[in-house]
Design an enzyme around this catalytic site. Sequence first.
Site, mmCIF file in Angstrom:
data_model
loop_
_atom_site.group_PDB
_atom_site.id
_atom_site.type_symbol
_atom_site.label_atom_id
_atom_site.label_comp_id
_atom_site.label_asym_id
_atom_site.label_seq_id
_atom_site.Cartn_x
_atom_site.Cartn_y
_atom_site.Cartn_z
ATOM 1 N N ASP A 272 -15.839 -2.194 -34.002
ATOM 2 C CA ASP A 272 -17.295 -2.082 -34.007
ATOM 3 C C ASP A 272 -17.937 -2.984 -32.956
ATOM 4 O O ASP A 272 -19.112 -3.327 -33.068
ATOM 5 C CB ASP A 272 -17.844 -2.449 -35.393
ATOM 6 C CG ASP A 272 -18.181 -1.212 -36.214
ATOM 7 O OD1 ASP A 272 -17.915 -0.091 -35.737
ATOM 8 O OD2 ASP A 272 -18.712 -1.358 -37.332
ATOM 9 N N ASP A 331 -8.321 -8.155 -41.978
ATOM 10 C CA ASP A 331 -9.381 -8.552 -41.061
ATOM 11 C C ASP A 331 -8.780 -8.975 -39.728
ATOM 12 O O ASP A 331 -7.572 -9.193 -39.608
ATOM 13 C CB ASP A 331 -10.205 -9.688 -41.659
ATOM 14 C CG ASP A 331 -11.199 -9.186 -42.696
ATOM 15 O OD1 ASP A 331 -11.354 -7.953 -42.821
ATOM 16 O OD2 ASP A 331 -11.814 -10.015 -43.393
ATOM 17 N N ASP A 425 -16.168 -5.596 -50.702
ATOM 18 C CA ASP A 425 -14.883 -5.810 -51.363
ATOM 19 C C ASP A 425 -15.058 -6.026 -52.862
ATOM 20 O O ASP A 425 -14.330 -5.449 -53.673
ATOM 21 C CB ASP A 425 -14.153 -6.990 -50.727
ATOM 22 C CG ASP A 425 -15.058 -8.186 -50.486
ATOM 23 O OD1 ASP A 425 -16.215 -8.169 -50.969
ATOM 24 O OD2 ASP A 425 -14.619 -9.139 -49.828
#
Length: 698
Positions: A272, A331, A425
């Site tokens: 992104d 991540d 999450d």
Amino acid sequence: MAPPGVGVGVAYLWGKGRGGRKGTPVVVTMESPNYSVVEVDGPDAEAELRTAAVAMDKGGGRGRSRSRTARQLTWVLLLRARRAAGRLASFAAAAARRFRRSPADAADELGRGRGRLMYGFIRGFLALSLLALAVELAAYWNGWRLRRPELHVPEAVEIEGWAHSAYISWMSFRADYIRRPIEFLSKACILLFVIQSMDRLVLCLGCFWIKLRKIKPRIEGDPFREGSGYQHPMVLVQIPMCNEKEVYEQSISAACQLDWPREKFLIQVLDDSSDESIQLLIKAEVSKWSHQGVNIVYRHRVLRTGYKAGNLKSAMSCDYVKDYEFVAIFDADFQPTPDFLKKTIPHFEGNPELGLVQARWSFVNKDENLLTRLQNINLCFHFEVEQQVNGVFLNFFGFNGTAGVWRIQALEESGGWLERTTVEDMDIAVRAHLNGWKFIFLNDVKVLCELPESYEAYRKQQHRWHSGPMHLFRLCLPDILTAKISSWKKANLILLFFLLRKLILPFYSFTLFCVILPLTMFVPEAELPVWVICYVPVCMSFLNILPSPRSFPFIVPYLLFENTMSVTKFNAMVSGLFKLGSSYEWIVTKKSGRSSESDLSTAAERDTKDLTLPRLQKQISESELIELKMQKERQEKAPLGAKKANKVYKKELALSLLLLTAATRSLLSAQGIHFYFLLFQGVSFLFVGLDLIGEQID
């Protein structure tokens, strides 16, 4: 298995006139009318398309471009049209926001107003405390001081003038009207403090029981032994990232080295990034590993809505996802070991109710500075005690957002990723729990990652972690009350998971130690017990440090720093509870890109030299190689030339002056423990307010 083409393959177009050169096709995915997503599968075609674009920029296709067909140039124009459409859509959205004031904008303005209101409250409190201190010093100088004012009130004949009379009236007023509200509020906070301490003690006893009985999730036998006939399921690996140039290379490298049959897993790099230079670097890294035979795709959203949740939701909408049974999420700063999938996936075998397997985090920079050491204490307790105990006894805990494996069926049946909060999450974990899915936590499976090294990054991270749950609680409460689960599970979710651990903890911590305690110094008739200030907090800090015994020397700094962070957590809790603008903020935590071991950087450098350049020279144009090298040089030189500056935090500084003022007042009442606590806590706020803890921001 690589994803099937959902666009049009163009590798064969470039093969003509190239001596039969082979390559992996590029897939340009037009998944919506606004061309919001681009997916690249393989290095060759992407590099060729960029080469053609560079050639057009340099003279309309002279030289090598003369041999290209009209169809080739058509594809280049299509790519440019996609980019233009994306930019036009972004411009239109920005223009629409100028003329239409959204609820989020109004909430953001309200959130900023609330922040100023809190700062104004602290400043007003500080001004009143300074005035009260001046009055007490004048009384002390004139011999009017009373160590215990309730023991003796001067008679009329003992009053010396109008000033003494005014001081006696002030003493009577605070004893009759101010003392009672303070005592009521302090007793309420003490009650909450005791309840939270009991919860912490029960969790520690549960952890002790687990250690004593050696309870942990186990895999039946060795499914990977030779001749076992184990059928490897299809696994999707997702790496969401956004402008994280410091860590993208090592995270992609670690994911590509997972020990799993290559035809049985696919890696999605969900980029992104808004910086085109970072996009180029990530594409090159994906191309390198794709050329080595790894099934890896690069996805970029032009319209980046919904933050991380929107990124994951977009990736799960791909047609080929239906071929996969599990999805592992990492991540950008996480580095899983090669055997990660072998240690997690087998737990799903024969357990159809299992929806999530969560691994523990391990930190490469936990000893970098005092801030990272204190974070390590908190997170060690979180994983070792909270997550492990809840996983063993309740089969439920909050998903940590990364280093976990989900059953895709559980995600889909629970509604998938939603963009309604910044804690996607926790959101999916609560909804999966309400649908009856079970979770397990693997304390012995660790994934390397980074801790924020600057206070600014840590502060923003904590704000998101404490505002999001309160916002989520508002949204989930009706669903929890109407869910078809047992009453004790509903009570655990509402009373323990949300209220006690997410709301009450920051509320009483800030109110008790930053408001009530200073007040009692200026209203000595309402005194806090010593055990509330000293003994119980030290005992609770000792319990927190037990999972990381090497951190025992930092028990006092840890206690003081946790009280200091209560300001940020309280502010975040209020913004999330009342749906203020700051509860919608998502700021990517700053990374430093530290490797786990010394030889890891050596291996990465060797891979870059031995694999990246020779292979990219065959696949990427000369102009692109030059651009890549320039980006690498800028990336290496930027930290050296950047000047680091301290940022001043006004709320923390104001509270520091308030506590130091209260400490000065406590000397007049000869309250020793109160004085030392206020003094050290005030100095702690001062260090944080001047940004003297952790690494300074660039």
